[in-house]
Design a protein around this motif. Structure first.
Motif, mmCIF file in Angstrom:
data_model
loop_
_atom_site.group_PDB
_atom_site.id
_atom_site.type_symbol
_atom_site.label_atom_id
_atom_site.label_comp_id
_atom_site.label_asym_id
_atom_site.label_seq_id
_atom_site.Cartn_x
_atom_site.Cartn_y
_atom_site.Cartn_z
ATOM 1 N N ASP A 35 -30.039 75.347 -2.826
ATOM 2 C CA ASP A 35 -30.143 73.921 -2.525
ATOM 3 C C ASP A 35 -31.449 73.349 -3.058
ATOM 4 O O ASP A 35 -31.506 72.201 -3.523
ATOM 5 C CB ASP A 35 -30.060 73.675 -1.018
ATOM 6 C CG ASP A 35 -28.665 73.947 -0.479
ATOM 7 O OD1 ASP A 35 -27.722 73.976 -1.300
ATOM 8 O OD2 ASP A 35 -28.516 74.123 0.728
ATOM 9 N N MET A 54 -30.974 72.647 -6.734
ATOM 10 C CA MET A 54 -30.202 71.421 -6.967
ATOM 11 C C MET A 54 -31.070 70.195 -6.718
ATOM 12 O O MET A 54 -30.986 69.197 -7.439
ATOM 13 C CB MET A 54 -28.973 71.418 -6.059
ATOM 14 C CG MET A 54 -27.981 72.544 -6.364
ATOM 15 S SD MET A 54 -26.576 72.584 -5.248
ATOM 16 C CE MET A 54 -25.789 71.039 -5.681
ATOM 17 N N GLU A 55 -31.931 70.271 -5.695
ATOM 18 C CA GLU A 55 -32.830 69.145 -5.425
ATOM 19 C C GLU A 55 -33.831 68.967 -6.562
ATOM 20 O O GLU A 55 -34.164 67.841 -6.945
ATOM 21 C CB GLU A 55 -33.580 69.393 -4.109
ATOM 22 C CG GLU A 55 -34.481 68.252 -3.676
ATOM 23 C CD GLU A 55 -33.706 66.989 -3.323
ATOM 24 O OE1 GLU A 55 -34.312 65.901 -3.330
ATOM 25 O OE2 GLU A 55 -32.486 67.092 -3.039
ATOM 26 N N VAL A 78 -33.254 69.594 -9.696
ATOM 27 C CA VAL A 78 -32.529 68.918 -10.779
ATOM 28 C C VAL A 78 -32.451 67.423 -10.517
ATOM 29 O O VAL A 78 -32.616 66.605 -11.424
ATOM 30 C CB VAL A 78 -31.114 69.527 -10.927
ATOM 31 C CG1 VAL A 78 -30.266 68.706 -11.892
ATOM 32 C CG2 VAL A 78 -31.211 70.965 -11.416
ATOM 33 N N ARG A 79 -32.221 67.035 -9.261
ATOM 34 C CA ARG A 79 -32.178 65.607 -8.940
ATOM 35 C C ARG A 79 -33.534 64.933 -9.179
ATOM 36 O O ARG A 79 -33.596 63.733 -9.451
ATOM 37 C CB ARG A 79 -31.736 65.409 -7.490
ATOM 38 C CG ARG A 79 -30.236 65.587 -7.272
ATOM 39 C CD ARG A 79 -29.797 65.104 -5.910
ATOM 40 N NE ARG A 79 -30.192 66.006 -4.849
ATOM 41 C CZ ARG A 79 -29.456 67.009 -4.396
ATOM 42 N NH1 ARG A 79 -28.267 67.243 -4.955
ATOM 43 N NH2 ARG A 79 -29.878 67.784 -3.422
ATOM 44 N N LEU A 80 -34.618 65.729 -9.071
ATOM 45 C CA LEU A 80 -35.956 65.170 -9.266
ATOM 46 C C LEU A 80 -36.391 65.187 -10.726
ATOM 47 O O LEU A 80 -37.467 64.695 -11.040
ATOM 48 C CB LEU A 80 -36.969 65.953 -8.427
ATOM 49 C CG LEU A 80 -36.928 65.711 -6.917
ATOM 50 C CD1 LEU A 80 -37.915 66.602 -6.209
ATOM 51 C CD2 LEU A 80 -37.180 64.247 -6.593
ATOM 52 N N PRO A 85 -35.331 60.578 -4.245
ATOM 53 C CA PRO A 85 -34.326 61.080 -5.195
ATOM 54 C C PRO A 85 -33.079 60.214 -5.248
ATOM 55 O O PRO A 85 -32.489 60.031 -6.320
ATOM 56 C CB PRO A 85 -33.991 62.481 -4.657
ATOM 57 C CG PRO A 85 -35.180 62.870 -3.845
ATOM 58 C CD PRO A 85 -35.722 61.606 -3.263
ATOM 59 N N HIS A 86 -32.668 59.675 -4.108
ATOM 60 C CA HIS A 86 -31.465 58.824 -4.099
ATOM 61 C C HIS A 86 -31.697 57.561 -4.928
ATOM 62 O O HIS A 86 -30.833 57.149 -5.715
ATOM 63 C CB HIS A 86 -31.109 58.463 -2.658
ATOM 64 C CG HIS A 86 -29.900 57.569 -2.557
ATOM 65 N ND1 HIS A 86 -28.617 57.988 -2.883
ATOM 66 C CD2 HIS A 86 -29.784 56.250 -2.188
ATOM 67 C CE1 HIS A 86 -27.775 56.986 -2.725
ATOM 68 N NE2 HIS A 86 -28.451 55.928 -2.298
ATOM 69 N N GLN A 105 -33.886 57.256 -7.331
ATOM 70 C CA GLN A 105 -33.981 57.671 -8.723
ATOM 71 C C GLN A 105 -32.597 57.849 -9.335
ATOM 72 O O GLN A 105 -32.342 57.437 -10.468
ATOM 73 C CB GLN A 105 -34.763 58.979 -8.821
ATOM 74 C CG GLN A 105 -36.249 58.822 -8.525
ATOM 75 C CD GLN A 105 -36.976 60.146 -8.594
ATOM 76 O OE1 GLN A 105 -36.378 61.204 -8.411
ATOM 77 N NE2 GLN A 105 -38.269 60.115 -8.846
ATOM 78 N N GLU A 106 -31.688 58.473 -8.585
ATOM 79 C CA GLU A 106 -30.324 58.661 -9.072
ATOM 80 C C GLU A 106 -29.638 57.326 -9.317
ATOM 81 O O GLU A 106 -28.911 57.164 -10.313
ATOM 82 C CB GLU A 106 -29.532 59.482 -8.050
ATOM 83 C CG GLU A 106 -28.127 59.866 -8.499
ATOM 84 C CD GLU A 106 -28.138 60.862 -9.645
ATOM 85 O OE1 GLU A 106 -29.180 61.503 -9.866
ATOM 86 O OE2 GLU A 106 -27.102 60.991 -10.316
ATOM 87 N N GLN A 107 -29.880 56.356 -8.433
ATOM 88 C CA GLN A 107 -29.285 55.032 -8.607
ATOM 89 C C GLN A 107 -29.769 54.391 -9.905
ATOM 90 O O GLN A 107 -28.971 53.830 -10.669
ATOM 91 C CB GLN A 107 -29.632 54.141 -7.412
ATOM 92 C CG GLN A 107 -28.893 54.508 -6.129
ATOM 93 C CD GLN A 107 -29.273 53.615 -4.978
ATOM 94 O OE1 GLN A 107 -30.422 53.173 -4.849
ATOM 95 N NE2 GLN A 107 -28.309 53.327 -4.127
ATOM 96 N N ASN A 137 -28.221 56.065 -12.884
ATOM 97 C CA ASN A 137 -26.827 55.643 -13.046
ATOM 98 C C ASN A 137 -26.744 54.281 -13.722
ATOM 99 O O ASN A 137 -25.882 54.034 -14.567
ATOM 100 C CB ASN A 137 -26.126 55.589 -11.686
ATOM 101 C CG ASN A 137 -25.858 56.976 -11.126
ATOM 102 O OD1 ASN A 137 -25.807 57.941 -11.873
ATOM 103 N ND2 ASN A 137 -25.702 57.083 -9.823
#
Length: 406
Positions: free
Chosen positions: A92, A95-96, A98-100, A216-217, A219-221, A224
């Motif tokens: 986990d 995976m975090e 990678v999101r960063l 991170p959320h 950043q992902e937005q 996208n």
């Protein structure tokens, strides 16, 4: 890439030994040149000298621990791709990471040479794509500025030519020509400027915010949004190139095809997109439909464009129907939706280049105004016709007629 220069930041000699042994015992292409350091500080000092293609990073080091290790490295060396190494119990965390911003992660003890090479290649290629996207944005901005300046100069030249001709010819006629040319050029500049500048502005804003947010959320937005707008720019450029190809260098390869099979393929092609928008695709196919001579790839492109257009303007839980019928000398293809429809004043112009009804200009649904003109040119090249009937607020039906042999 025949050689990958890898910097392994790891303080556990056993993990270093396993990776070295994996590399030395296996003949791999590309060749992996491995350097190792045991602390984040040493890693940053080595990266300052350059020559590293990818970093293999342990998050638990003597002078740094956890995701802070990745964030500090990115802060000092944001251009170098990173593959994070984690334990089995810390997947986990990988995976975090990678999101960063890490490009990939590997679980210690589970990697083989193929997985190691794939992961590092993926990290390098993904990092290169991100760099290319930034460079592409810069090039697009320069191109837009250059084209806008060229169009402005052309506009001024045309206006000057018109003024000169007005002195020698009938003033009323020349004035009318001037107004028409100015209108066409102004509409093109306005449409092209809007279609390029809007997504570029959104990308710039998202990049600005992306550099400043840590969540991170969020950043992902922003990522996208950037991806969506980059796709929109690519679609616009592809549409312009497609239009030029159809207009200036058409290469159609006609063969006998079964239109019903083609329509079924179209339905499968747009199924995911329709499902995402909660639209049902219905088929109403004539079982006695004759075969037609057509370029399957080009005709498929045109029908997908019309079908996706119908999906775009259909309400949730709506239905788009793909229909075929045999007529006296033609086969008919209909794409029917029950969406917003087209107003009477817009209807005569929907096949004009860069024309869009105002309600269709949003980034979510509006295309660049090139799709239907391209579709019309493809259908015309097949010696067919395309028309539309529509009632505003009730939906539209696009009708294509293609000739078939007796």
């Amino acid at each position: 890439m025949n050689v990958i220069n890898v910097l392994m930041v790891e303080d556990n000699p056993d993990d270093i030994y396993l990776i070295r042994r994996l590399i030395n015992l296996t003949a791999s292409v590309p060749e992996i040149m491995l350097e190792t350091v045991s602390s984040l500080k040493e890693g940053l000092e080595r990266l300052n000298h350059g020559g590293i293609d990818v970093v293999l990073l342990d998050l638990s080091l003597p002078d740094s621990n956890g995701l802070d290790t990745l964030l500090i490295l990115q802060q000092h060396q944001s251009h170098v791709p990173v593959v994070v190494q984690t334990g089995v119990s810390d997947e986990d965390l990988g995976m975090e990471a990678v999101r960063l911003g890490a490009q990939d992660y590997l679980i210690k003890g589970e990697a083989n040479i193929q997985l190691l090479v794939r992961s590092m290649r993926y990290a390098i290629e993904r990092n290169n794509i991100e760099d290319e996207l930034r460079q592409h944005r810069t090039n697009l901005e320069a191109l837009i500025a250059e084209r806008t300046a060229d169009l402005q100069r052309t506009n001024e030249q045309l206006q000057q030519e018109i003024k000169e001709r007005e002195r020698a010819e009938q003033r009323a006629l020349e004035l009318a020509l001037k107004q028409e040319r100015a209108r066409v050029l102004t509409n093109f500049v306005r449409a092209a400027s809007h279609d390029f500048r809007t997504p570029l502005s959104t990308i710039n804003t998202s990049l600005y915010l992306l550099r400043r947010v840590k969540d991170p959320h969020e950043q992902e937005q922003h990522l996208n949004v950037i991806e969506m707008q980059a796709t929109r720019l690519a679609r616009l450029v592809d549409g312009m190139l497609r239009l030029l190809q159809v207009e200036n260098n058409p290469e159609f390869h006609f063969q006998s095809i079964d239109l019903n099979d083609l329509i079924r393929d179209i339905a499968l092609h747009v199924y995911s997109y329709a499902t995402e928008k909660q639209i049902e695709i219905a088929l109403d196919l004539d079982p006695d439909l004759p075969r037609v001579e057509a370029d399957q790839a080009e005709l498929s492109y045109a029908l997908v464009e019309v079908a996706e257009n119908a999906i775009n303007y259909s309400p949730q839980n709506g239905t788009v129907t793909l229909r075929t019928r045999r007529m006296s000398a033609h086969v008919m293809i209909e794409v029917e939706d029950h969406g917003i429809g087209i107003s009477e004043e817009d209807l005569p112009y929907i096949f004009d280049l860069l024309y869009r009804a105002d309600k269709a200009r949003s980034a979510e649904t509006g295309g660049p105004g090139l799709g239907l003109p391209i579709v019309q040119k493809i259908i015309t090249a097949h010696h067919g016709t395309i028309g539309v009937s529509s009632v505003e607020g009730q939906g539209s039906t696009f009708r294509i007629l293609l000739p078939y042999g007796s």
